[in-house]
Design an enzyme around this catalytic site. Structure first.
Site, mmCIF file in Angstrom:
data_model
loop_
_atom_site.group_PDB
_atom_site.id
_atom_site.type_symbol
_atom_site.label_atom_id
_atom_site.label_comp_id
_atom_site.label_asym_id
_atom_site.label_seq_id
_atom_site.Cartn_x
_atom_site.Cartn_y
_atom_site.Cartn_z
ATOM 1 N N SER A 1 -4.765 1.360 27.897
ATOM 2 C CA SER A 1 -5.141 0.222 28.763
ATOM 3 C C SER A 1 -6.523 0.495 29.352
ATOM 4 O O SER A 1 -6.941 1.657 29.450
ATOM 5 C CB SER A 1 -4.122 0.099 29.903
ATOM 6 O OG SER A 1 -4.593 -0.770 30.906
ATOM 7 N N TYR B 1 0.830 3.872 36.702
ATOM 8 C CA TYR B 1 0.436 3.279 35.414
ATOM 9 C C TYR B 1 -0.941 3.785 34.985
ATOM 10 O O TYR B 1 -1.140 4.158 33.826
ATOM 11 C CB TYR B 1 0.446 1.757 35.550
ATOM 12 C CG TYR B 1 0.178 1.010 34.264
ATOM 13 C CD1 TYR B 1 1.160 0.899 33.290
ATOM 14 C CD2 TYR B 1 -1.057 0.410 34.026
ATOM 15 C CE1 TYR B 1 0.922 0.204 32.109
ATOM 16 C CE2 TYR B 1 -1.307 -0.284 32.850
ATOM 17 C CZ TYR B 1 -0.320 -0.392 31.897
ATOM 18 O OH TYR B 1 -0.558 -1.074 30.726
#
Ligand SMILES: NC(=O)c1ccc[n+]([C@@H]2O[C@H](COP(=O)([O-])OP(=O)(O)OC[C@H]3O[C@@H](n4cnc5c(N)ncnc54)[C@H](OP(=O)(O)O)[C@@H]3O)[C@@H](O)[C@H]2O)c1
Length: 273
Positions: free
Chosen positions: A149, A162
């Site tokens: 990501s 995350y």
């Protein structure tokens, strides 16, 4: 039936988290490119839908294998690799796509449970899968593509779990690229920004619709390309990195982000302006 040779004819591609979103789009993309595709996740109903869609695209129903597996269960990962090899005889490409998001507030008393779940699903399972897949990838001189990501390098408030997990995926990729290069194995990541999937439904204080509306509006306002991405746009990039077209690319983290890395901040779920 088409006689034209396709990019992944005869190749075996395993895509984790292929019951929805980016993984679903990736499974369908590889099926369309001639690959034998292993479709895997936990939700049986969603898996069946993807299998049926992939069979419509693929030249043979036998090219599509479904394996229901929870990547947080060690034995399921072993079964996943074993079934792939016993069915198709080899593995050419491992796509580590499965992942979850969740809010991690350092002051929240329950934070550690969410943090451990994110790290186990988004990092631990990839390490385990790579461990079991590498002996097979050595035989095929195959490759690994993981879905990281932009959050791996761009910090987001209340998302340290995350962000940390995706940093780990990037670093694992770079280290494995060094370790496995002399076996002819390439290792890369794609690093998407906001992509239109259902991932944002989990772990937010808003309703699913509200969260998605806020995040997508933020993309329209802050991303240079003025929109969120589509799962197919990530899938095409994964297929490129997994193909011989990317034969000299290893250890790369490739953004699929509408240029958003170069704006001052990423999409913000709190933007309800
Ligand atoms: N969408 C975005 O904006 C975005 C941006 C950057 C990166 N990403 C990354 O892209 C990847 C795919 O996400 P997505 O957006 O496509 O989300 P999604 O639609 O929610 O898909 C996530 C997939 O992971 C699977 N999964 C989750 N936990 C699992 C577990 N314990 N065992 C097996 N499978 C599991 C889910 O399947 P089941 O629930 O059926 O098990 C599902 O197929 C993730 O790694 C995510 O971090 C997404």
């Amino acid at each position: 039936m088409s006689c034209q040779k396709k990019l992944f004819d005869g190749k075996v591609v395993l895509i984790t988290g292929s019951s929805s979103g980016i993984g679903r789009a990736t499974a369908l993309t590889f099926a369309g490119l001639g690959a034998k595709v292993v479709i895997t996740a936990r939700n049986d109903i969603k898996l069946d839908e993807v299998v049926q869609s992939a069979q419509l695209i693929s030249e043979s129903n036998d090219n599509i294998l479904k394996v229901k597996a929870d990547l947080n269960v060690r034995q399921d990962i072993e079964i996943l690799i074993n079934k792939t090899i016993s069915t198709f005889g080899k593995l050419d490409v491992l796509v580590n796509n499965a992942g979850i998001v969740g809010i991690t507030d350092i002051e929240d008393k329950d934070m550690e449970k969410t943090f451990n779940n994110i790290m186990n699903t988004n990092v631990g399972s990839i390490v385990r899968l790579c461990h079991l897949a590498v002996p097979h990838l050595k035989k095929t001189k195959g490759n690994i593509v993981s879905v990281s990501s932009v959050a791996s390098t761009k910090p987001h408030s209340l998302f340290f779990g995350y962000c940390m997990a995706k940093s780990c995926v990037d670093m694992l990729t770079k280290c494995l690229a060094i370790d496995l290069g002399n076996s002819g194995i390439r290792v890369n990541t794609v690093n998407p920004a906001v992509i239109r999937t259902n991932i944002f439904k989990a772990g937010f204080n808003f309703s699913e619709e509200e969260t998605q509306r806020n995040i997508y509006r933020d993309c329209e306002q802050t991303y240079p390309l003025q929109r969120p991405g589509e799962p197919e746009e990530v899938a095409e990039t994964i297929a490129f990195l997994a193909s011989d077209k990317a034969s000299f690319i290893s250890g790369t983290t490739l953004e699929v982000d509408g240029g958003s890395m170069w704006t001052s901040r990423g999409a913000n779920p709190n933007n309800n302006s």
